[in-house]
Design a protein around this motif. Structure first.
Motif, PDB file in Angstrom:
ATOM      1  N   GLN A   1     -21.790 -46.874  -1.475  1.00  0.00           N
ATOM      2  CA  GLN A   1     -22.350 -47.882  -2.374  1.00  0.00           C
ATOM      3  C   GLN A   1     -22.126 -49.260  -1.785  1.00  0.00           C
ATOM      4  OE1 GLN A   1     -20.491 -46.629  -6.188  1.00  0.00           O
ATOM      5  NE2 GLN A   1     -22.500 -47.101  -7.020  1.00  0.00           N
TER       6      GLN A   1
ATOM      7  N   ASP B   1     -18.222 -43.948  -0.739  1.00  0.00           N
ATOM      8  CA  ASP B   1     -19.431 -43.326  -1.282  1.00  0.00           C
ATOM      9  C   ASP B   1     -20.721 -44.024  -0.838  1.00  0.00           C
ATOM     10  OD1 ASP B   1     -19.230 -45.622  -2.695  1.00  0.00           O
ATOM     11  OD2 ASP B   1     -19.052 -44.707  -4.661  1.00  0.00           O
TER      12      ASP B   1
ATOM     13  N   ARG C   1     -24.947 -44.541  -5.649  1.00  0.00           N
ATOM     14  CA  ARG C   1     -24.082 -43.622  -4.925  1.00  0.00           C
ATOM     15  C   ARG C   1     -24.898 -42.695  -4.030  1.00  0.00           C
ATOM     16  NH1 ARG C   1     -19.687 -40.486  -4.897  1.00  0.00           N
ATOM     17  NH2 ARG C   1     -17.794 -41.546  -5.559  1.00  0.00           N
TER      18      ARG C   1
ATOM     19  N   ARG D   1     -26.717 -53.621  -3.859  1.00  0.00           N
ATOM     20  CA  ARG D   1     -25.900 -52.410  -3.918  1.00  0.00           C
ATOM     21  C   ARG D   1     -26.783 -51.179  -4.107  1.00  0.00           C
ATOM     22  NH1 ARG D   1     -20.291 -51.325  -5.142  1.00  0.00           N
ATOM     23  NH2 ARG D   1     -19.971 -49.521  -6.461  1.00  0.00           N
TER      24      ARG D   1
ATOM     25  N   ASP E   1     -15.512 -48.654  -0.127  1.00  0.00           N
ATOM     26  CA  ASP E   1     -15.584 -47.329  -0.758  1.00  0.00           C
ATOM     27  C   ASP E   1     -16.239 -46.336   0.187  1.00  0.00           C
ATOM     28  OD1 ASP E   1     -14.543 -48.420  -2.999  1.00  0.00           O
ATOM     29  OD2 ASP E   1     -16.298 -48.122  -4.276  1.00  0.00           O
TER      30      ASP E   1
HETATM   31 MG    MG Z   1     -18.742 -45.654  -6.256  1.00  0.00          MG
END
Ligand code: MG
Ligand code: UDP
Length: 325
Positions: A100, A98, A202, A199, A96
């Motif tokens: 993350q 973003d 964001r 994780r 991704d």
């Molecule tokens: Mg995300």
């Protein structure tokens, strides 16, 4: 710098202008450390902010960058699929934009790949910045998928993973419109392995997911892998019939014992409404599947490409390959 291997990084991008520069800085930092050739394919999924012009700038600065600009927003699953189609690497990593999914995990993923695994997925140790309700519903969903979908989708796992060439080739043969990627990644089989990580929330911008999306996502997952909901209608029918039969016997006996004063309007209404409800629900379930058959039978292409700019490094590699032939 170039060795015999090349890895492709596929990044779906939809309105990510806030994070893109930071994302690219971090991913290129990681790639610089590796002694492998790499291409980073940014799939612009019809962003309506400045993501594309930012990507073009990044493209100018970094020869490893490719841009696949789709004709409109097709959703993340299709964007990933398009990226996988274009990826040429011996291994492909889906990540991704973003942040993350920490790019710093990539060397670890590659390690496992070199040990011979085909699908190495990044599994979150804990979920930062997510509500207890989201965690609970996610957990229930995975349990449901395991029991009725008969497919063991790993829990706490996003789409962040490394796929070997043959895993990507396997995925590329699947042409269905309804693409529940998390399921497909598992469905293809091969040797799979988890790498645990923490994780981050964001980095910037906001998630495009809300509960309505998640709900639809769950329905998508279940109906793509299982026809169990269809059986539900049969069982509900059987159960209602059994109930009606017992109730009938009860009424016959009661009438014989106590006679039959006219009564039972409320119970009749309840029964009629109950049956109506069950029937409508079953038709709804049926409709879900008919709808899916409808979209699949149209056999439309999954996406259209506005423009594909190949990475300059990949271009060179292809030229060298052709020259060698
Ligand atoms: Mg995300
Ligand atoms: N994304 C996309 N198309 C969409 C929605 C999202 O390509 O229609 C991309 C988005 O740019 C990001 C990734 O998919 O790189 C994950 O999106 P998001 O962070 O919104 O999802 P979440 O992390 O909440 O699952």
């Amino acid at each position: 710098m170039q060795t015999e291997y090349m890895i492709s990084i596929v990044v779906p991008v939809y309105n990510e202008m806030e994070v893109l520069p930071e994302f690219h800085a971090r991913i290129s930092g990681v790639l610089d450390q590796l002694s492998l050739g790499a291409e980073v394919i940014y799939v612009n999924d019809g962003s309506d902010d400045d993501s594309l012009s930012l990507l073009n700038e990044i493209y100018e600065q970094d020869a490893r960058v490719a841009i696949l600009d789709l004709s409109r927003n097709f959703g993340k699953e299709i964007a990933m699929t398009a990226g996988l189609h274009k990826a040429q690497g011996e291994a492909v990593i889906v990540i991704d934009a973003d942040l993350q999914d920490p790019p710093e995990l990539i060397p670890q993923l590659i390690d496992e790949w070199q040990k011979g695994y085909d699908v190495i997925y990044a599994k979150r140790a804990r979920r930062e910045g997510e509500s207890a309700f989201k965690k609970l519903t996610a957990h229930l969903f995975y349990r449901l998928m395991r029991s009725i979908g008969q497919i063991k989708i790993p829990e706490d796992t996003g789409d962040y993973r490394l796929l070997s060439r043959r895993a990507v080739d396997a995925l590329n043969t699947l042409s269905e419109q309804h693409r529940f990627m998390k399921g497909l990644f598992t469905w293809i089989g091969y040797r799979q392995k988890a790498v645990i990580y923490e994780r981050d929330p964001r980095h910037a911008g906001e998630s495009k997911w809300n509960y309505w999306h998640l709900w639809n996502f769950a329905i998508e997952g279940i109906t793509s892998y299982s026809s169990a909901p269809l059986k539900l209608a049969s069982y509900l029918g059987l159960l209602t019939a059994l109930g009606a039969f017992s109730y009938g016997i009860f009424i016959i006996i009661r009438t014989m014992l106590y006679g039959d004063p006219v009564q039972g309007y409320p119970s009749m209404i309840v029964i009629i409404l109950f049956l109506g409800g069950v029937q409508l629900m079953s038709i709804g379930v049926l409709g879900e599947y008919v709808g899916r058959i409808f979209t699949e039978t149209k056999r439309r292409p999954l996406y259209f490409i506005n423009k594909f700019s190949l990475a300059r490094t990949t271009q060179k590699k292809n030229d060298a390959g052709q020259a060698a032939e």
